[in-house]
Write a protein that holds these residues in place. Structure first.
Motif, PDB file in Angstrom:
ATOM      1  N   PRO A  13      -1.719 -27.345  38.678  1.00 52.80           N
ATOM      2  CA  PRO A  13      -0.832 -26.393  39.571  1.00 52.80           C
ATOM      3  C   PRO A  13      -0.236 -26.801  40.708  1.00 52.80           C
ATOM      4  O   PRO A  13      -0.682 -27.825  41.409  1.00 52.80           O
ATOM      5  N   ASP A  14       0.905 -26.065  41.282  1.00 51.11           N
ATOM      6  CA  ASP A  14       1.504 -26.503  42.482  1.00 51.11           C
ATOM      7  C   ASP A  14       1.804 -25.284  43.197  1.00 51.11           C
ATOM      8  O   ASP A  14       1.346 -23.889  42.751  1.00 51.11           O
ATOM      9  N   ALA A  15       2.456 -25.344  44.263  1.00 50.73           N
ATOM     10  CA  ALA A  15       2.414 -24.069  45.235  1.00 50.73           C
ATOM     11  C   ALA A  15       3.347 -23.053  44.595  1.00 50.73           C
ATOM     12  O   ALA A  15       3.073 -21.941  44.706  1.00 50.73           O
ATOM     13  N   ARG A  16       4.115 -23.502  44.170  1.00 54.12           N
ATOM     14  CA  ARG A  16       5.386 -22.745  43.324  1.00 54.12           C
ATOM     15  C   ARG A  16       4.693 -21.794  42.450  1.00 54.12           C
ATOM     16  O   ARG A  16       4.887 -20.576  42.366  1.00 54.12           O
ATOM     17  N   VAL A  17       3.731 -22.156  41.525  1.00 52.29           N
ATOM     18  CA  VAL A  17       3.325 -21.473  40.492  1.00 52.29           C
ATOM     19  C   VAL A  17       2.202 -20.428  41.157  1.00 52.29           C
ATOM     20  O   VAL A  17       2.006 -19.239  40.500  1.00 52.29           O
ATOM     21  N   LEU A  18       1.606 -20.769  42.339  1.00 54.00           N
ATOM     22  CA  LEU A  18       0.887 -19.888  43.074  1.00 54.00           C
ATOM     23  C   LEU A  18       1.574 -19.013  43.609  1.00 54.00           C
ATOM     24  O   LEU A  18       1.148 -17.772  43.547  1.00 54.00           O
ATOM     25  N   VAL A  19       2.742 -19.221  44.211  1.00 60.99           N
ATOM     26  CA  VAL A  19       3.568 -18.181  44.737  1.00 60.99           C
ATOM     27  C   VAL A  19       4.139 -17.318  43.595  1.00 60.99           C
ATOM     28  O   VAL A  19       3.853 -15.832  44.013  1.00 60.99           O
ATOM     29  N   GLU A  20       4.479 -17.664  42.593  1.00 59.27           N
ATOM     30  CA  GLU A  20       4.911 -16.804  41.556  1.00 59.27           C
ATOM     31  C   GLU A  20       3.810 -15.884  40.897  1.00 59.27           C
ATOM     32  O   GLU A  20       3.875 -14.694  40.558  1.00 59.27           O
ATOM     33  N   ALA A  21       2.659 -16.509  40.786  1.00 53.65           N
ATOM     34  CA  ALA A  21       1.436 -15.729  40.433  1.00 53.65           C
ATOM     35  C   ALA A  21       1.328 -14.467  41.368  1.00 53.65           C
ATOM     36  O   ALA A  21       1.064 -13.293  40.982  1.00 53.65           O
ATOM     37  N   GLY A  22       1.106 -14.691  42.615  1.00 52.71           N
ATOM     38  CA  GLY A  22       1.231 -13.953  43.789  1.00 52.71           C
ATOM     39  C   GLY A  22       2.025 -12.767  43.648  1.00 52.71           C
ATOM     40  O   GLY A  22       1.847 -11.613  43.696  1.00 52.71           O
ATOM     41  N   ALA A  23       3.400 -13.073  43.540  1.00 50.80           N
ATOM     42  CA  ALA A  23       4.485 -12.089  43.353  1.00 50.80           C
ATOM     43  C   ALA A  23       4.393 -11.189  42.278  1.00 50.80           C
ATOM     44  O   ALA A  23       4.577 -10.283  42.435  1.00 50.80           O
ATOM     45  N   ALA A  24       3.674 -11.745  41.281  1.00 56.23           N
ATOM     46  CA  ALA A  24       3.572 -11.023  39.801  1.00 56.23           C
ATOM     47  C   ALA A  24       2.545 -10.025  40.119  1.00 56.23           C
ATOM     48  O   ALA A  24       2.733  -8.983  39.752  1.00 56.23           O
ATOM     49  N   VAL A  25       1.639 -10.094  40.884  1.00 59.14           N
ATOM     50  CA  VAL A  25       0.329  -9.193  41.194  1.00 59.14           C
ATOM     51  C   VAL A  25       0.683  -8.469  42.392  1.00 59.14           C
ATOM     52  O   VAL A  25       0.525  -7.137  42.092  1.00 59.14           O
ATOM     53  N   ASP A  26       1.275  -8.740  43.421  1.00 59.64           N
ATOM     54  CA  ASP A  26       1.658  -7.843  44.476  1.00 59.64           C
ATOM     55  C   ASP A  26       2.610  -8.482  45.230  1.00 59.64           C
ATOM     56  O   ASP A  26       2.424  -9.554  46.026  1.00 59.64           O
ATOM     57  N   PRO A  27       3.715  -7.869  45.528  1.00 61.60           N
ATOM     58  CA  PRO A  27       5.116  -8.504  46.074  1.00 61.60           C
ATOM     59  C   PRO A  27       4.695  -8.718  47.595  1.00 61.60           C
ATOM     60  O   PRO A  27       5.379  -9.342  48.344  1.00 61.60           O
ATOM     61  N   ASP A  28       3.609  -7.959  48.267  1.00 60.05           N
ATOM     62  CA  ASP A  28       3.317  -7.986  49.661  1.00 60.05           C
ATOM     63  C   ASP A  28       2.387  -9.266  50.024  1.00 60.05           C
ATOM     64  O   ASP A  28       1.933  -9.505  51.017  1.00 60.05           O
ATOM     65  N   LEU A  29       2.230 -10.337  49.142  1.00 56.94           N
ATOM     66  CA  LEU A  29       1.207 -11.302  49.331  1.00 56.94           C
ATOM     67  C   LEU A  29       2.352 -12.581  49.947  1.00 56.94           C
ATOM     68  O   LEU A  29       3.281 -12.541  49.276  1.00 56.94           O
ATOM     69  N   GLY A  30       1.365 -13.295  50.398  1.00 48.84           N
ATOM     70  CA  GLY A  30       2.119 -14.636  51.090  1.00 48.84           C
ATOM     71  C   GLY A  30       1.257 -15.623  50.928  1.00 48.84           C
ATOM     72  O   GLY A  30       0.257 -15.472  50.187  1.00 48.84           O
ATOM     73  N   LEU A  31       1.654 -17.032  51.157  1.00 59.34           N
ATOM     74  CA  LEU A  31       0.951 -18.193  51.006  1.00 59.34           C
ATOM     75  C   LEU A  31       0.733 -18.824  52.283  1.00 59.34           C
ATOM     76  O   LEU A  31       1.864 -19.044  53.128  1.00 59.34           O
ATOM     77  N   ARG A  32      -0.455 -19.465  52.678  1.00 62.61           N
ATOM     78  CA  ARG A  32      -0.336 -20.226  53.793  1.00 62.61           C
ATOM     79  C   ARG A  32      -1.315 -21.541  53.380  1.00 62.61           C
ATOM     80  O   ARG A  32      -2.099 -21.342  52.505  1.00 62.61           O
ATOM     81  N   THR A  33      -1.071 -22.529  54.078  1.00 57.84           N
ATOM     82  CA  THR A  33      -1.926 -23.773  53.728  1.00 57.84           C
ATOM     83  C   THR A  33      -2.686 -24.007  54.974  1.00 57.84           C
ATOM     84  O   THR A  33      -2.330 -23.884  56.042  1.00 57.84           O
ATOM     85  N   LEU A  34      -4.076 -24.502  54.774  1.00 56.14           N
ATOM     86  CA  LEU A  34      -4.920 -24.909  55.696  1.00 56.14           C
ATOM     87  C   LEU A  34      -5.557 -26.209  55.487  1.00 56.14           C
ATOM     88  O   LEU A  34      -5.298 -26.786  54.305  1.00 56.14           O
ATOM     89  N   HIS A  35      -6.127 -26.779  56.328  1.00 52.31           N
ATOM     90  CA  HIS A  35      -6.839 -28.000  56.356  1.00 52.31           C
ATOM     91  C   HIS A  35      -5.891 -29.068  55.915  1.00 52.31           C
ATOM     92  O   HIS A  35      -6.090 -30.047  54.996  1.00 52.31           O
ATOM     93  N   ASP A  36      -4.558 -29.202  56.567  1.00 57.45           N
ATOM     94  CA  ASP A  36      -3.616 -30.157  56.174  1.00 57.45           C
ATOM     95  C   ASP A  36      -3.089 -30.356  54.922  1.00 57.45           C
ATOM     96  O   ASP A  36      -3.107 -31.174  54.006  1.00 57.45           O
ATOM     97  N   GLY A  37      -3.167 -29.032  54.505  1.00 56.00           N
ATOM     98  CA  GLY A  37      -2.708 -28.736  52.874  1.00 56.00           C
ATOM     99  C   GLY A  37      -3.547 -29.037  51.716  1.00 56.00           C
ATOM    100  O   GLY A  37      -3.452 -28.933  50.523  1.00 56.00           O
ATOM    101  N   ALA A  38      -5.041 -29.089  52.382  1.00 57.87           N
ATOM    102  CA  ALA A  38      -6.181 -29.348  51.244  1.00 57.87           C
ATOM    103  C   ALA A  38      -6.580 -27.825  50.619  1.00 57.87           C
ATOM    104  O   ALA A  38      -6.860 -27.906  49.366  1.00 57.87           O
TER     105      ALA A  38
END
Length: 128
Positions: A13-38
């Motif tokens: 998986p990559d961030a793109r598929v995670l963003v798409e999955a989040g948007a499909a579940v709830d359009p009010d979701l966002g993405l942030r990265t923590l621990h230098d991208g870990a």
């Protein structure tokens, strides 16, 4: 203690598929990265302050698994093994944690959607 989830996938998986999955579940979701991208964290964005958000699920970096027997050992409850598991192609193991309650249910839905988009499976460790 958070709820633990594992995704097994034939595709990393990559961030793109995670963003798409989040948007499909709830359009009010966002993405942030923590621990230098870990860690990628899906958050419910606060409309009053878009820089803030409540985490619904945290997803660790995928790990390639070459030993299918190890997958079976670590996930004995996964009885219906996907056909691609053990077919000689890479298997990706992704760990995630979600809080209990409504936020966590949303997080689980995001991870399940991500797994479906990758052609993988999601195991919720508490069995719910």
């Amino acid at each position: 203690m958070p709820r633990e989830l594992v995704v097994l996938s034939p595709t990393a998986p990559d961030a793109r598929v995670l963003v798409e999955a989040g948007a499909a579940v709830d359009p009010d979701l966002g993405l942030r990265t923590l621990h230098d991208g870990a860690v990628h964290q899906v958050v419910r964005v606060d409309p009053a302050d878009p820089s803030q958000g409540a985490g619904v699920v945290s997803i660790m970096q995928p790990l390639r698994v070459d030993n299918v027997a190890e997958v079976r050992r670590l996930l004995p409850t996964l009885t219906a093994l996907p056909s691609w598991l053990g077919a000689g192609q890479p298997v990706w193991w992704v760990e995630a944690v979600a809080p209990w309650g409504d936020l966590g249910r949303t997080g689980i839905a995001v991870v399940q959607e991500m797994a479906a988009r990758l052609g993988g499976v999601c195991v919720v460790q508490d069995g719910e």
